[in-house]
Design a protein around this motif. Structure first.
Motif, PDB file in Angstrom:
ATOM      1  N   THR A  82       5.272  -1.496  21.499  1.00 26.42           N
ATOM      2  CA  THR A  82       5.434  -1.018  23.440  1.00 26.42           C
ATOM      3  C   THR A  82       6.696  -1.254  23.210  1.00 26.42           C
ATOM      4  O   THR A  82       7.214  -0.611  24.340  1.00 26.42           O
ATOM      5  N   ALA A  83       7.459  -2.332  22.130  1.00 27.07           N
ATOM      6  CA  ALA A  83       8.251  -2.879  22.885  1.00 27.07           C
ATOM      7  C   ALA A  83       9.621  -1.707  22.961  1.00 27.07           C
ATOM      8  O   ALA A  83      10.666  -2.311  22.998  1.00 27.07           O
ATOM      9  N   ASN A  84       9.728  -0.909  21.624  1.00 25.06           N
ATOM     10  CA  ASN A  84      10.517   0.217  21.211  1.00 25.06           C
ATOM     11  C   ASN A  84      10.934  -1.108  20.099  1.00 25.06           C
ATOM     12  O   ASN A  84      12.682  -1.075  20.090  1.00 25.06           O
ATOM     13  N   ASP A  85      10.349  -2.117  19.697  1.00 22.50           N
ATOM     14  CA  ASP A  85      11.846  -3.216  18.778  1.00 22.50           C
ATOM     15  C   ASP A  85      11.860  -2.571  17.239  1.00 22.50           C
ATOM     16  O   ASP A  85      11.583  -2.234  17.036  1.00 22.50           O
ATOM     17  N   SER A  86      13.512  -2.731  17.815  1.00 22.45           N
ATOM     18  CA  SER A  86      13.573  -1.887  16.366  1.00 22.45           C
ATOM     19  C   SER A  86      13.271  -2.917  14.951  1.00 22.45           C
ATOM     20  O   SER A  86      12.973  -1.601  13.752  1.00 22.45           O
ATOM     21  N   SER A  87      13.128  -4.037  14.949  1.00 22.10           N
ATOM     22  CA  SER A  87      12.806  -4.187  13.673  1.00 22.10           C
ATOM     23  C   SER A  87      11.457  -3.821  13.130  1.00 22.10           C
ATOM     24  O   SER A  87      11.341  -3.749  11.656  1.00 22.10           O
ATOM     25  N   PHE A  88      10.302  -4.006  14.268  1.00 17.39           N
ATOM     26  CA  PHE A  88       9.372  -3.562  14.152  1.00 17.39           C
ATOM     27  C   PHE A  88       9.362  -1.710  13.217  1.00 17.39           C
ATOM     28  O   PHE A  88       8.583  -1.603  12.435  1.00 17.39           O
TER      29      PHE A  88
ATOM     30  N   LEU B 256       1.096  -0.774  -0.007  1.00 15.24           N
ATOM     31  CA  LEU B 256      -0.241  -0.043  -0.289  1.00 15.24           C
ATOM     32  C   LEU B 256       0.812   1.282   0.285  1.00 15.24           C
ATOM     33  O   LEU B 256       0.648   2.932  -0.582  1.00 15.24           O
ATOM     34  N   LYS B 257       1.763   1.783   0.570  1.00 14.64           N
ATOM     35  CA  LYS B 257       2.416   2.483   0.709  1.00 14.64           C
ATOM     36  C   LYS B 257       3.383   2.553  -0.206  1.00 14.64           C
ATOM     37  O   LYS B 257       3.702   3.827  -1.058  1.00 14.64           O
ATOM     38  N   LYS B 258       3.714   1.757  -1.403  1.00 13.73           N
ATOM     39  CA  LYS B 258       4.617   1.636  -2.590  1.00 13.73           C
ATOM     40  C   LYS B 258       3.463   1.847  -3.295  1.00 13.73           C
ATOM     41  O   LYS B 258       4.205   2.713  -4.546  1.00 13.73           O
ATOM     42  N   GLU B 259       2.250   1.479  -3.298  1.00 20.28           N
ATOM     43  CA  GLU B 259       1.035   2.347  -4.880  1.00 20.28           C
ATOM     44  C   GLU B 259       0.523   3.674  -3.920  1.00 20.28           C
ATOM     45  O   GLU B 259      -0.414   4.303  -4.762  1.00 20.28           O
ATOM     46  N   LEU B 260       1.107   3.835  -3.334  1.00 23.38           N
ATOM     47  CA  LEU B 260       0.620   5.784  -3.143  1.00 23.38           C
ATOM     48  C   LEU B 260       0.566   6.434  -3.803  1.00 23.38           C
ATOM     49  O   LEU B 260       2.120   7.194  -4.405  1.00 23.38           O
ATOM     50  N   LYS B 261      -0.250   7.166  -3.650  1.00 18.26           N
ATOM     51  CA  LYS B 261      -0.708   8.152  -5.601  1.00 18.26           C
ATOM     52  C   LYS B 261      -0.006   9.608  -4.036  1.00 18.26           C
ATOM     53  O   LYS B 261      -0.390   9.695  -3.500  1.00 18.26           O
ATOM     54  N   GLU B 262       0.493  11.004  -5.254  1.00 17.40           N
ATOM     55  CA  GLU B 262       0.340  11.955  -4.880  1.00 17.40           C
ATOM     56  C   GLU B 262      -0.020  12.361  -3.467  1.00 17.40           C
ATOM     57  O   GLU B 262       0.325  12.926  -3.101  1.00 17.40           O
ATOM     58  N   ASP B 263      -1.385  12.240  -3.610  1.00 18.57           N
ATOM     59  CA  ASP B 263      -2.954  12.802  -2.745  1.00 18.57           C
ATOM     60  C   ASP B 263      -3.319  12.522  -1.806  1.00 18.57           C
ATOM     61  O   ASP B 263      -4.291  13.018  -1.237  1.00 18.57           O
ATOM     62  N   GLN B 264      -2.568  10.934  -1.679  1.00 16.80           N
ATOM     63  CA  GLN B 264      -3.158   9.775  -0.874  1.00 16.80           C
ATOM     64  C   GLN B 264      -2.119  10.073   0.668  1.00 16.80           C
ATOM     65  O   GLN B 264      -1.316  10.103   0.520  1.00 16.80           O
ATOM     66  N   ALA B 265      -3.210   9.579   1.539  1.00 15.87           N
ATOM     67  CA  ALA B 265      -3.181   9.408   2.691  1.00 15.87           C
ATOM     68  C   ALA B 265      -3.485   7.927   2.844  1.00 15.87           C
ATOM     69  O   ALA B 265      -4.356   7.432   2.617  1.00 15.87           O
ATOM     70  N   LEU B 266      -2.294   6.926   3.727  1.00 16.10           N
ATOM     71  CA  LEU B 266      -2.752   5.907   4.142  1.00 16.10           C
ATOM     72  C   LEU B 266      -2.910   6.034   5.548  1.00 16.10           C
ATOM     73  O   LEU B 266      -1.668   6.060   6.707  1.00 16.10           O
ATOM     74  N   LEU B 267      -3.916   5.569   6.582  1.00 15.35           N
ATOM     75  CA  LEU B 267      -3.818   5.307   7.741  1.00 15.35           C
ATOM     76  C   LEU B 267      -3.720   3.853   8.388  1.00 15.35           C
ATOM     77  O   LEU B 267      -4.310   2.602   7.570  1.00 15.35           O
ATOM     78  N   LEU B 268      -3.193   4.011   9.296  1.00 10.30           N
ATOM     79  CA  LEU B 268      -2.494   2.419   9.792  1.00 10.30           C
ATOM     80  C   LEU B 268      -3.137   1.874  11.540  1.00 10.30           C
ATOM     81  O   LEU B 268      -3.646   3.070  11.394  1.00 10.30           O
ATOM     82  N   GLU B 269      -3.678   0.680  11.666  1.00 11.83           N
ATOM     83  CA  GLU B 269      -4.284   0.882  12.819  1.00 11.83           C
ATOM     84  C   GLU B 269      -4.052   1.207  13.809  1.00 11.83           C
ATOM     85  O   GLU B 269      -2.502   1.448  13.531  1.00 11.83           O
ATOM     86  N   ASN B 270      -4.450   1.246  14.797  1.00  9.86           N
ATOM     87  CA  ASN B 270      -3.444   1.650  16.440  1.00  9.86           C
ATOM     88  C   ASN B 270      -2.437   0.465  16.626  1.00  9.86           C
ATOM     89  O   ASN B 270      -3.255  -0.836  16.666  1.00  9.86           O
ATOM     90  N   LEU B 271      -1.357   1.457  16.408  1.00  9.22           N
ATOM     91  CA  LEU B 271       0.171   0.373  16.679  1.00  9.22           C
ATOM     92  C   LEU B 271       0.064  -0.529  17.842  1.00  9.22           C
ATOM     93  O   LEU B 271       0.821  -1.461  17.767  1.00  9.22           O
ATOM     94  N   ARG B 272      -1.168   0.966  19.096  1.00 10.47           N
ATOM     95  CA  ARG B 272      -0.595  -0.876  20.652  1.00 10.47           C
ATOM     96  C   ARG B 272      -0.987  -2.498  20.375  1.00 10.47           C
ATOM     97  O   ARG B 272      -0.446  -2.722  21.347  1.00 10.47           O
ATOM     98  N   PHE B 273      -1.553  -2.326  18.922  1.00 17.06           N
ATOM     99  CA  PHE B 273      -2.284  -3.571  19.313  1.00 17.06           C
ATOM    100  C   PHE B 273      -0.607  -4.697  19.052  1.00 17.06           C
ATOM    101  O   PHE B 273      -1.203  -5.728  19.512  1.00 17.06           O
ATOM    102  N   HIS B 274       0.134  -4.186  18.228  1.00 15.65           N
ATOM    103  CA  HIS B 274       1.414  -4.702  17.879  1.00 15.65           C
ATOM    104  C   HIS B 274       2.525  -4.643  19.055  1.00 15.65           C
ATOM    105  O   HIS B 274       2.425  -3.789  19.266  1.00 15.65           O
ATOM    106  N   LYS B 275       2.493  -6.150  19.361  1.00 12.60           N
ATOM    107  CA  LYS B 275       3.734  -6.201  20.588  1.00 12.60           C
ATOM    108  C   LYS B 275       4.958  -5.241  20.128  1.00 12.60           C
ATOM    109  O   LYS B 275       5.678  -4.840  21.094  1.00 12.60           O
ATOM    110  N   GLY B 276       5.084  -5.774  19.140  1.00 13.12           N
ATOM    111  CA  GLY B 276       6.836  -4.815  19.225  1.00 13.12           C
ATOM    112  C   GLY B 276       6.655  -3.035  19.323  1.00 13.12           C
ATOM    113  O   GLY B 276       7.321  -2.433  19.187  1.00 13.12           O
TER     114      GLY B 276
END
Length: 281
Positions: free
Chosen positions: A26-32, A4-24
């Motif tokens: 809150t752990a400040n995981d570097s790979s995440f 989705l990021k790669k296909e994003l057009k000039e005037d588009q926005a991409l909104l991700l869901e609440n990131l705190r669902f992902h344990k990476g």
């Protein structure tokens, strides 16, 4: 997400869901954090309310992008809060409320070096009364923080900071909209009652102190603000802060809700978007 990021057009926005669902997150995981940073040129943090958290989308990502910057809201928050922390015009009055002393320990310790007066409201006041040996009836007390409250009171005396506790209370047998309310002069509070809001004498005294302030920092309600019967103390303090000519900063969900409910938000210098973040700052 990467597709989705790669296909994003000039005037588009991409909104991700609440990131705190992902344990990476809150752990400040570097790979995440690296995954979040993929296909990202610039990182703008405008989430002041999350900036006190060591999370991947707040801290980690900034190391993996070309440029990381603060947004305009974050800049405004830092500007106002810096005034309160580094060079507050005096007299400096801090108003602290809410249920727990434990939530406010670091900020009280810090304010003892800066504030001229600290006005205490909310249930946290009863832990301080208990620390002075007073009976507080069925009021909420943090038993494991009584000794600490005693130390804070001693330090306030040493630092010559005016540390005010309520001089009267709205007390009732239950936290209930239909309960019978009594005004109790401070303390003791009868054994069958609990303090649920500051009383009229306290409102008058606190309002007088607030009117002379040049800097005001307010965090936390003065009573059980959700029930109208016990919201008057908080509302009156909101009005006093609004009527003051001071630089006024309000942070924390309930205090912010109070200034809106009282219809005085326009008269507050700065309403912080983060309760925990403003306290941490």
């Amino acid at each position: 997400v990467l597709k989705l990021k790669k296909e994003l057009k000039e005037d588009q926005a991409l909104l991700l869901e609440n990131l705190r669902f992902h344990k990476g997150e809150t752990a400040n995981d570097s790979s995440f954090a690296q995954l979040l940073a993929q296909e990202v040129n610039y990182y703008v943090n405008d989430a002041f309310g999350a900036s006190h958290r060591l999370h991947a989308s707040v801290v980690g990502i900034a190391q993996y992008v070309e440029k990381a910057v603060a947004g305009f809201l974050l800049e405004k928050e830092v500007d106002y809060l810096s005034k309160a922390v580094h060079s507050p015009p005096k007299p400096y009055v801090a108003i602290l409320g809410g249920a727990k002393v434990s939530d406010k320990i670091p900020v009280i310790e810090n304010l003892l070096n800066k504030a001229d007066s600290i006005l205490i409201g909310g249930a946290m006041a009863y832990t301080f009364f208990k620390a002075q040996g007073y009976e507080v009836g069925r009021s909420l007390v943090e038993e494991d923080k009584i000794e600490l409250a005693r130390l804070l009171l001693d330090r306030a005396q040493e630092e010559k900071v005016n540390f005010y506790l309520p001089s009267d209370h709205l007390a009732a047998a239950e936290k209930d909209p239909n309960t019978e309310v009594k005004i109790v002069d401070s303390p003791p509070i009868p054994s069958n009652l609990m303090g649920l809001d500051i009383g009229p004498k306290t409102v008058e005294k606190y309002s007088e102190i607030i009117s002379k302030a040049k800097t005001i920092f307010w965090n936390g309600p003065m009573g059980v603000f959700e029930i109208d019967k016990f919201s008057q103390g908080t509302m009156k303090i909101a009005e006093a802060v609004a009527n003051s000519a001071a630089l006024s900063i309000v942070g924390g969900g309930d205090s912010v809700a109070a200034v809106y409910k009282a219809g005085v938000s326009e008269k507050i210098s700065h309403i912080s978007t983060g309760g925990g973040a403003s306290l941490e700052f």
